[in-house]
Design an enzyme around this catalytic site. Structure first.
Site, mmCIF file in Angstrom:
data_model
loop_
_atom_site.group_PDB
_atom_site.id
_atom_site.type_symbol
_atom_site.label_atom_id
_atom_site.label_comp_id
_atom_site.label_asym_id
_atom_site.label_seq_id
_atom_site.Cartn_x
_atom_site.Cartn_y
_atom_site.Cartn_z
ATOM 1 N N HIS A 153 12.520 9.003 1.947
ATOM 2 C CA HIS A 153 11.070 9.682 1.747
ATOM 3 C C HIS A 153 10.947 10.445 0.437
ATOM 4 C CE1 HIS A 153 7.069 10.903 4.046
ATOM 5 N NE2 HIS A 153 7.099 10.808 2.813
ATOM 6 N N ILE A 154 11.579 9.926 -0.745
ATOM 7 C CA ILE A 154 11.435 10.493 -1.807
ATOM 8 C C ILE A 154 10.664 9.975 -3.048
ATOM 9 C CG2 ILE A 154 13.880 11.906 -1.690
ATOM 10 C CD1 ILE A 154 13.571 8.391 -3.302
ATOM 11 N N GLU B 110 11.335 10.150 11.296
ATOM 12 C CA GLU B 110 12.237 10.426 10.078
ATOM 13 C C GLU B 110 12.983 11.582 10.538
ATOM 14 O OE1 GLU B 110 10.084 10.959 6.477
ATOM 15 O OE2 GLU B 110 9.350 9.110 6.514
ATOM 16 N N HIS C 50 -5.616 6.637 -4.495
ATOM 17 C CA HIS C 50 -4.667 7.300 -5.820
ATOM 18 C C HIS C 50 -3.720 6.530 -6.170
ATOM 19 C CE1 HIS C 50 -7.649 10.522 -4.492
ATOM 20 N NE2 HIS C 50 -7.383 11.135 -5.839
ATOM 21 N N ILE C 51 -2.982 6.215 -5.259
ATOM 22 C CA ILE C 51 -1.434 5.936 -5.566
ATOM 23 C C ILE C 51 -1.662 4.034 -5.783
ATOM 24 C CG2 ILE C 51 0.825 4.977 -4.789
ATOM 25 C CD1 ILE C 51 0.722 7.710 -2.994
ATOM 26 N N ASP D 214 10.692 3.676 2.169
ATOM 27 C CA ASP D 214 10.561 4.789 1.734
ATOM 28 C C ASP D 214 10.333 5.881 2.894
ATOM 29 O OD1 ASP D 214 11.317 7.103 -0.232
ATOM 30 O OD2 ASP D 214 9.245 7.499 -0.106
ATOM 31 N N GLY E 278 7.786 10.586 -3.971
ATOM 32 C CA GLY E 278 7.004 11.397 -4.566
ATOM 33 C C GLY E 278 7.685 12.536 -4.990
HETATM 34 P P1 NAI Z 1 -5.711 7.812 -0.904
HETATM 35 O O1 NAI Z 1 -6.537 8.409 0.167
HETATM 36 O O2 NAI Z 1 -6.099 8.331 -2.280
HETATM 37 O O3 NAI Z 1 -5.842 6.330 -0.612
HETATM 38 C C1 NAI Z 1 -5.748 5.571 0.632
HETATM 39 C C2 NAI Z 1 -6.455 4.298 0.340
HETATM 40 O O4 NAI Z 1 -6.362 3.651 1.505
HETATM 41 C C3 NAI Z 1 -8.222 4.537 0.498
HETATM 42 O O5 NAI Z 1 -8.568 3.912 -0.703
HETATM 43 C C4 NAI Z 1 -8.657 4.112 1.703
HETATM 44 O O6 NAI Z 1 -9.737 3.621 1.598
HETATM 45 C C5 NAI Z 1 -7.594 3.104 2.004
HETATM 46 N N1 NAI Z 1 -7.504 2.647 3.397
HETATM 47 C C6 NAI Z 1 -7.576 3.478 4.544
HETATM 48 N N2 NAI Z 1 -7.481 2.654 5.589
HETATM 49 C C7 NAI Z 1 -7.232 1.670 5.296
HETATM 50 C C8 NAI Z 1 -7.165 0.051 6.087
HETATM 51 N N3 NAI Z 1 -7.247 0.117 7.159
HETATM 52 N N4 NAI Z 1 -6.920 -0.933 5.374
HETATM 53 C C9 NAI Z 1 -6.947 -0.965 3.893
HETATM 54 N N5 NAI Z 1 -7.208 0.232 3.174
HETATM 55 C C10 NAI Z 1 -7.429 1.451 3.894
HETATM 56 O O7 NAI Z 1 -4.143 8.026 -0.391
HETATM 57 P P2 NAI Z 1 -2.914 8.072 -1.535
HETATM 58 O O8 NAI Z 1 -2.816 9.254 -2.280
HETATM 59 O O9 NAI Z 1 -3.047 6.896 -2.333
HETATM 60 O O10 NAI Z 1 -1.598 8.014 -0.500
HETATM 61 C C11 NAI Z 1 -1.560 6.624 0.128
HETATM 62 C C12 NAI Z 1 -0.379 6.842 1.221
HETATM 63 O O11 NAI Z 1 0.998 7.315 0.603
HETATM 64 C C13 NAI Z 1 -0.447 8.050 2.122
HETATM 65 O O12 NAI Z 1 -0.096 7.515 3.415
HETATM 66 C C14 NAI Z 1 0.239 9.130 1.888
HETATM 67 O O13 NAI Z 1 0.527 9.861 2.809
HETATM 68 C C15 NAI Z 1 1.502 8.346 1.271
HETATM 69 N N6 NAI Z 1 2.386 9.029 0.310
HETATM 70 C C16 NAI Z 1 3.672 8.946 0.513
HETATM 71 C C17 NAI Z 1 4.511 9.654 -0.342
HETATM 72 C C18 NAI Z 1 6.002 9.362 -0.316
HETATM 73 O O14 NAI Z 1 6.754 10.210 -0.973
HETATM 74 N N7 NAI Z 1 6.165 8.250 0.202
HETATM 75 C C19 NAI Z 1 4.010 10.552 -1.424
HETATM 76 C C20 NAI Z 1 2.576 10.774 -1.472
HETATM 77 C C21 NAI Z 1 1.806 10.015 -0.516
#
Ligand code: NAI
Length: 411
Positions: A294-295, A271, A163-164, A266, A297
């Site tokens: 951690h902000i 944390e 997604h991101i 971030d 999002g």
């Molecule tokens: P998502 O589940 O939509 O995408 C994650 C992607 O990583 C998937 O396409 C998956 O196939 C891929 N992936 C998994 N293992 C992998 C590996 N070993 N090598 C390569 N690709 C791999 O998740 P989303 O929503 O995009 O979130 C991504 C990260 O961002 C998560 O860790 C989430 O916790 C974090 N996050 C951080 C926030 C913040 O405030 N800093 C806010 C929202 C999310």
């Protein structure tokens, strides 16, 4: 264990929203006929929470209200929990499941917010702004072309094209960047972005690397000394995923050796649990590092989106029995009730329960017009539709079937 069954008019379904949940939630519930919605600004705990839960059918919380097993087993009416947050650690979700209570959250409401911050950081790092900013704060005028390039035409490497990652891809391409990504799953490439076949390849060709993977056994410390050595000399690195995905000591070494020219982080291992706790990290000594608590999002829009997203899931479940988006439940996806009545039956996943339910209806000559079943190792969730108009005594009979956890009827 308390046996749970429901056959309620929507206006009698009591919803409790705690912790100042965004007004979008109450609005959405109201628009969908849920008029008994109580909103409180604070979190609740202990006796106060227990008392409130006695009469609550649906509860919405953020991260400060804990719903542990000891509380959940004393909630005779509760049938759905909304976590108006990304995580669900504040709820014992497995216990909730065994009580027939699905838990919903909002994992993707802040996708755009994260992507936007990452875009800003790509530009800031590639222009060397963090360092110049820090010096200016210390009365030093460092007007220079050094360590300052446009992002246009540069290579952005995205690890994790979910997604991101894919949002970042679209935005960065519009800035003129060349996008390459590495994902363990096969993904649809958006725009002109291109997949690469290995992480090492991505590291070698990218001017900036940004990480968007979940924390798993495979991703823990996926960027460490070995990977940093493979990166282009003077590359930038961004981590807004999870702290343990990166070995920050190795990143600090990479900064010292000037292998990395800038870093934005971030998320961190361990944390602080609240704003009054100290924060320490190996990157704090470097001026060319952006550190944020951690902000990525955390925007007002994300908060508002969370309000709507979770309320939608709660209403859909309450109205139709559909469990799309539940973190602890088998998934049944259904539209509004087409037949006259819909029975929801949640039971322990032991042989024979479904047979008994079907036998109950067939032995009374009641035609089942549709039946949906999903199971996991622990529970079975079956939804039955009939054209008949059966009275509430059916609920009583259904809940007497051994291993029943919960029964509801929707008209
Ligand atoms: P998502 O589940 O939509 O995408 C994650 C992607 O990583 C998937 O396409 C998956 O196939 C891929 N992936 C998994 N293992 C992998 C590996 N070993 N090598 C390569 N690709 C791999 O998740 P989303 O929503 O995009 O979130 C991504 C990260 O961002 C998560 O860790 C989430 O916790 C974090 N996050 C951080 C926030 C913040 O405030 N800093 C806010 C929202 C999310």
């Amino acid at each position: 264990m308390l046996m749970r069954s429901f056959s309620l008019d929507k206006s009698k379904i009591k919803v409790l929203l705690l912790e100042g949940i965004h007004e979008n939630a109450a609005l959405y519930l109201g628009e969908n006929g849920y008029t008994d919605v109580e909103c409180l600004n604070g979190a609740l705990s202990g006796d106060e929470l227990e008392k409130k839960l006695q009469s609550t059918h649906i509860i919405g919380i953020r991260s400060r209200t804990e719903l542990r097993k000891s509380q959940l087993i004393k909630t005779p009416k509760l049938f759905a929990i909304g976590c108006f947050s990304i995580g669900t650690n504040q709820v014992d979700i497995q216990d909730a499941k065994m009580l027939g209570i699905p838990v919903f959250n909002a994992p993707f409401s802040n996708t755009r917010s994260v992507a936007e911050l990452v875009i800003a950081e790509i530009i800031m790092l590639m222009r060397g702004i963090p360092e110049k900013n820090a010096l200016a704060h210390n009365k030093i005028w460092m007007k220079s072309f050094n360590n300052s390039v446009e992002v246009r035409g540069k290579n952005l490497g995205i690890i994790g094209y979910g997604h991101i990652g894919s949002q970042v891809s679209i935005l960065a391409e519009n800035l003129g960047m060349n996008i390459f990504y590495y994902d363990i799953e096969k993904k649809l490439s958006l725009g002109n972005s291109r997949p690469v076949s290995s992480l090492n390849e991505l590291l070698k060709i990218s001017d900036t690397i940004t990480i968007h993977v979940p924390l798993t056994d495979l991703t823990r410390n996926m960027i460490s000394k070995e990977q940093i050595t493979l990166m282009k000399n003077g590359a930038c690195l961004i981590n807004a995923s999870r702290g343990d995905v990166i070995d920050y000591k190795a990143v600090a070494d990479g900064l010292r050796l000037k292998q990395l020219s800038g870093v934005a982080a971030d998320v961190f291992p361990g944390e602080p649990s609240s704003n009054d706790k100290p924060f320490e990290n190996d990157l704090q000594e470097f001026n060319n590092v952006i550190l944020t608590p951690h902000i990525a999002g955390s925007t007002l829009e994300a908060l508002a989106n969370i309000g709507t997203e979770v309320a939608e899931k709660l209403v859909r479940y309450s109205d139709t029995g559909s469990t799309i988006g539940a973190v602890n439940f088998v998934e049944i996806a259904l539209q509004a009730n087409a037949s006259k009545q819909r029975f929801l039956h949640i039971h322990k996943n032991v042989p024979g329960v479904l047979g008994e339910i079907n036998h109950y209806f067939s032995s009374r000559g009641i035609n089942i017009s549709a039946e949906y079943l999903q199971t996991d190792p622990d529970i079975g969730y079956v939804i039955l539709e009939t054209e008949s108009e059966l009275d509430a005594s059916v609920l009583k009979d259904l809940k007497n079937i051994p291993h029943t956890i919960r029964v509801r009827i929707l008209y």
